[in-house]
Scaffold this motif. Structure first.
Motif, short mmCIF file in Angstrom:
data_model
loop_
_atom_site.label_atom_id
_atom_site.label_comp_id
_atom_site.label_asym_id
_atom_site.label_seq_id
_atom_site.Cartn_x
_atom_site.Cartn_y
_atom_site.Cartn_z
N HIS A 59 0.80 -1.22 0.00
CA HIS A 59 0.00 0.00 0.00
C HIS A 59 0.84 1.27 0.00
CE1 HIS A 59 1.01 -0.40 4.07
NE2 HIS A 59 -0.16 -0.59 4.61
N SER A 60 2.13 1.17 0.21
CA SER A 60 2.98 2.36 0.14
C SER A 60 3.17 2.81 -1.32
CB SER A 60 4.35 2.09 0.77
OG SER A 60 5.07 1.14 0.01
N ALA A 61 2.80 1.96 -2.28
CA ALA A 61 2.93 2.32 -3.69
C ALA A 61 1.92 3.39 -4.10
CB ALA A 61 2.75 1.08 -4.56
N PHE A 62 0.94 3.69 -3.26
CA PHE A 62 -0.03 4.72 -3.57
C PHE A 62 0.52 6.13 -3.37
CE2 PHE A 62 -2.94 1.16 -2.67
CZ PHE A 62 -3.65 1.17 -3.85
N LYS A 63 1.68 6.23 -2.73
CA LYS A 63 2.27 7.55 -2.49
C LYS A 63 2.98 8.02 -3.76
CE LYS A 63 3.05 6.48 2.33
NZ LYS A 63 4.04 6.19 3.36
N ILE A 64 2.51 9.13 -4.32
CA ILE A 64 3.14 9.71 -5.50
C ILE A 64 3.35 11.20 -5.27
CG2 ILE A 64 2.21 8.03 -7.13
CD1 ILE A 64 0.15 10.12 -7.94
N ARG A 65 4.30 11.76 -6.00
CA ARG A 65 4.54 13.20 -5.90
C ARG A 65 3.60 13.92 -6.87
NH1 ARG A 65 10.85 12.75 -6.87
NH2 ARG A 65 9.90 12.62 -8.92
N TRP A 66 3.08 15.06 -6.45
CA TRP A 66 2.12 15.80 -7.26
C TRP A 66 2.71 16.23 -8.60
CZ3 TRP A 66 -2.80 15.48 -6.83
CH2 TRP A 66 -3.37 15.19 -5.60
N GLN A 67 4.02 16.51 -8.63
CA GLN A 67 4.61 16.94 -9.90
C GLN A 67 4.73 15.79 -10.90
OE1 GLN A 67 6.26 17.19 -6.91
NE2 GLN A 67 8.41 16.64 -7.12
N ASP A 68 4.47 14.54 -10.45
CA ASP A 68 4.51 13.39 -11.35
C ASP A 68 3.14 12.99 -11.89
OD1 ASP A 68 7.24 13.24 -11.01
OD2 ASP A 68 7.10 11.77 -9.38
N ILE A 69 2.10 13.71 -11.52
CA ILE A 69 0.74 13.38 -11.96
C ILE A 69 0.64 13.37 -13.48
CG2 ILE A 69 -1.64 14.25 -12.02
CD1 ILE A 69 -1.03 12.87 -9.44
N TRP A 70 1.32 14.29 -14.15
CA TRP A 70 1.24 14.37 -15.61
C TRP A 70 1.72 13.08 -16.27
CZ3 TRP A 70 5.30 13.98 -19.05
CH2 TRP A 70 6.58 14.03 -18.50
#
Length: 123
Positions: A59-70
């Motif tokens: 479940h730690s794989a759900f953590k993403i950086r906002w600048q990588d959303i694109w």
């Protein structure tokens, strides 16, 4: 719960699921569904199943950086476009040919990653 199945298991599971999807996808146009509708159903079911599998495994794989959303949006859009092309091909080509075309998509991802993100291509 932290389950770590072997890579061989994942390859076999992916192959079986791809074959099952192709079997159903070949008959869905005969039932009146358009490639875009088939793609929406496939992507929706995949997202839901992947969410729960990932929740159980890591479940730690759900953590993403906002600048990588694109990146997620871009590759999601490319995946949807690829699936629409595959389903359209299945209407006019034998399943074997459509499956081979679908299985080449990881190589296109490799090429895009090389040029867009300067990833190294290794064995």
């Amino acid at each position: 719960m932290n389950i770590k199945p072997s890579p061989i298991f994942w390859v076999i599971l992916a192959s079986v699921l791809a074959g099952v999807l192709n079997l159903f996808s070949k008959n869905l146009p005969l039932a009146g569904m358009e490639p875009i509708e088939i793609c929406a159903c496939r992507e929706g079911v995949t997202a839901i199943v992947f969410f729960f599998v990932l929740l159980m495994i890591d479940h730690s794989a759900f953590k993403i950086r906002w600048q990588d959303i694109w990146i997620f949006i871009l590759f999601g859009a490319l995946n949807i476009a690829s699936n629409i092309c595959v389903f359209t091909a299945q209407e006019s080509l034998p399943l074997e040919v459509a499956a081979v075309l679908e299985m080449t998509s990881p190589y296109f991802v490799l090429v895009f990653a090389f040029f867009l993100f300067r990833d190294k291509i290794t064995r």
